[in-house]
Design an enzyme around this catalytic site. Structure first.
Site, mmCIF file in Angstrom:
data_model
loop_
_atom_site.group_PDB
_atom_site.id
_atom_site.type_symbol
_atom_site.label_atom_id
_atom_site.label_comp_id
_atom_site.label_asym_id
_atom_site.label_seq_id
_atom_site.Cartn_x
_atom_site.Cartn_y
_atom_site.Cartn_z
ATOM 1 N N ASP A 1 0.860 -1.186 0.000
ATOM 2 C CA ASP A 1 0.000 0.000 0.000
ATOM 3 C C ASP A 1 0.903 1.245 0.000
ATOM 4 O O ASP A 1 2.087 1.165 0.357
ATOM 5 C CB ASP A 1 -0.873 -0.065 1.273
ATOM 6 C CG ASP A 1 -2.052 0.889 1.239
ATOM 7 O OD1 ASP A 1 -2.423 1.348 0.137
ATOM 8 O OD2 ASP A 1 -2.606 1.173 2.315
ATOM 9 N N HIS B 1 -9.730 4.475 -2.146
ATOM 10 C CA HIS B 1 -9.045 4.521 -0.851
ATOM 11 C C HIS B 1 -10.013 5.052 0.201
ATOM 12 O O HIS B 1 -11.051 5.621 -0.121
ATOM 13 C CB HIS B 1 -7.811 5.429 -0.949
ATOM 14 C CG HIS B 1 -6.665 4.746 -1.630
ATOM 15 N ND1 HIS B 1 -5.530 4.361 -0.965
ATOM 16 C CD2 HIS B 1 -6.508 4.345 -2.916
ATOM 17 C CE1 HIS B 1 -4.721 3.755 -1.810
ATOM 18 N NE2 HIS B 1 -5.281 3.738 -3.009
ATOM 19 N N ASN C 1 -10.172 -0.149 -0.383
ATOM 20 C CA ASN C 1 -9.197 -0.300 0.702
ATOM 21 C C ASN C 1 -9.826 -0.069 2.069
ATOM 22 O O ASN C 1 -10.501 0.942 2.293
ATOM 23 C CB ASN C 1 -8.084 0.734 0.533
ATOM 24 C CG ASN C 1 -7.203 0.465 -0.670
ATOM 25 O OD1 ASN C 1 -7.373 -0.524 -1.369
ATOM 26 N ND2 ASN C 1 -6.251 1.350 -0.904
ATOM 27 N N THR D 1 -8.167 1.516 8.580
ATOM 28 C CA THR D 1 -8.400 2.016 9.950
ATOM 29 C C THR D 1 -9.369 1.113 10.718
ATOM 30 O O THR D 1 -9.156 0.830 11.904
ATOM 31 C CB THR D 1 -8.951 3.463 9.887
ATOM 32 O OG1 THR D 1 -8.014 4.257 9.152
ATOM 33 C CG2 THR D 1 -9.127 4.045 11.271
HETATM 34 P P1 13P Z 1 -8.955 3.740 5.683
HETATM 35 O O1 13P Z 1 -7.870 3.680 6.720
HETATM 36 O O2 13P Z 1 -9.733 5.006 5.740
HETATM 37 O O3 13P Z 1 -9.800 2.516 5.674
HETATM 38 O O4 13P Z 1 -8.202 3.809 4.259
HETATM 39 C C1 13P Z 1 -7.509 2.701 3.820
HETATM 40 C C2 13P Z 1 -6.694 2.998 2.632
HETATM 41 O O5 13P Z 1 -7.123 3.647 1.710
HETATM 42 C C3 13P Z 1 -5.339 2.433 2.595
HETATM 43 O O6 13P Z 1 -4.630 2.858 1.484
#
Ligand code: 13P
Length: 280
Positions: A77, A203, A225, A228
């Site tokens: 990532d 994202h 994605n 968090t």
């Molecule tokens: P979040 O942490 O908001 O779920 O985003 C994840 C992300 O886009 C990782 O690249």
């Protein structure tokens, strides 16, 4: 990753890319993917890699991915350093994100193109980002004023000149916990997908409503994605277990199991919501 995303695009579902941080989170995701018969994207960001190193991370993930009874791809990532991205490819990541989005567009294109050439020569694929996918906590105002937004023309030019295999444009989402309702640009998602150049990545999945997820997938988004939410579940799983079992200090694996169960709740919900179950 590319095959998974093209299949998702063709059949109208999404593939969750879940950020894992260690063995427990990786095992949690893979076990669930097997149970739900879902293709799985495991991604890892720079913080876990600063602990494990790319080679150590692949020593951990490769056997898990190879033994899995469903397809599992390992993806790097957000990485802003092209040399580190190349090191990850050498270590065995078959998919990487070159995030040069903070650079001026021409430099972004040049840096990303170079990584794409390196990756393709080694059988790996590349996700690239254009525009500003910001942090949710400090940037609602900027997003709502449309700052950092991407035009269709710029998206076409970026994809054509970089040759990226997956494309992450700024479409109104942000990383972390949203402080208000994000304004997503579904029209832009639809228009970019209609170009037919590269599967589209969203994202900032944590905190989006079910309806927004459904609309993004209906508009053609293929990779979504989630990071968090997994980290919070992991923490809360452990914290809740310790609080409820203050005397079980000699049972460390029970703590791991609590974390795994909490992470699986999050991942299960998203696999079901994205329509990824029973695809393999
Ligand atoms: P979040 O942490 O908001 O779920 O985003 C994840 C992300 O886009 C990782 O690249």
């Amino acid at each position: 990753m590319k095959e998974m995303l093209l299949a998702a695009q063709r059949d109208g579902y999404g593939v969750g890319a879940f950020n894992i941080v260690n063995e427990q989170t990786a095992r949690a995701c893979i076990a669930l993917a097997e149970e739900m018969r879902a293709p799985m994207l495991l991604q890892t960001s720079m913080v876990p890699l600063s602990v494990y190193g790319p080679e150590g991370m692949m020593d951990l993930l490769r056997p898990l991915a190879e033994k899995a009874r469903v397809p599992v791809a390992v993806h790097l990532d957000h990485c802003t350093d092209p040399d580190f991205v190349k090191r990850c490819i050498d270590a065995g990541f078959t998919s990487v994100m070159m995030d040069a989005s903070k650079l001026p567009p021409e430099e972004n294109i040049a840096v990303t193109r170079d990584v794409v050439d390196y990756a393709h020569a080694r059988g790996a694929v590349v996700e690239g980002e254009l525009g500003a996918i910001v942090k949710a906590k400090d940037d609602l105002a900027a997003r709502q004023s449309g700052e950092g937004a991407v035009s269709l023309e710029a998206a076409r030019d970026y994809m054509a000149r970089t040759g990226v295999d997956a494309f992450a444009p700024a479409v109104g989402t942000a990383h972390g916990l949203y402080r208000g309702e994000p304004k997503l640009n579904f029209e832009l998602v639809r228009a970019i997908v209609a170009l037919g150049m590269a599967p589209l990545v969203v994202h900032g999945g944590t905190g989006l409503s079910d309806e927004n997820f459904r609309k993004l997938i209906a508009a053609g988004a293929s990779k979504i994605n989630i990071s968090t939410a997994i980290k919070i579940a992991y923490y809360e799983g452990i914290a809740g277990y310790i609080q409820a079992h203050p005397d079980e200090k000699e049972q460390p694996l029970a703590i791991d199991q609590a974390a795994i169960a909490a992470v699986q709740d999050v991942v299960r919900r998203h696999i079901a919501l994205f329509g990824t179950a029973h695809r393999v």
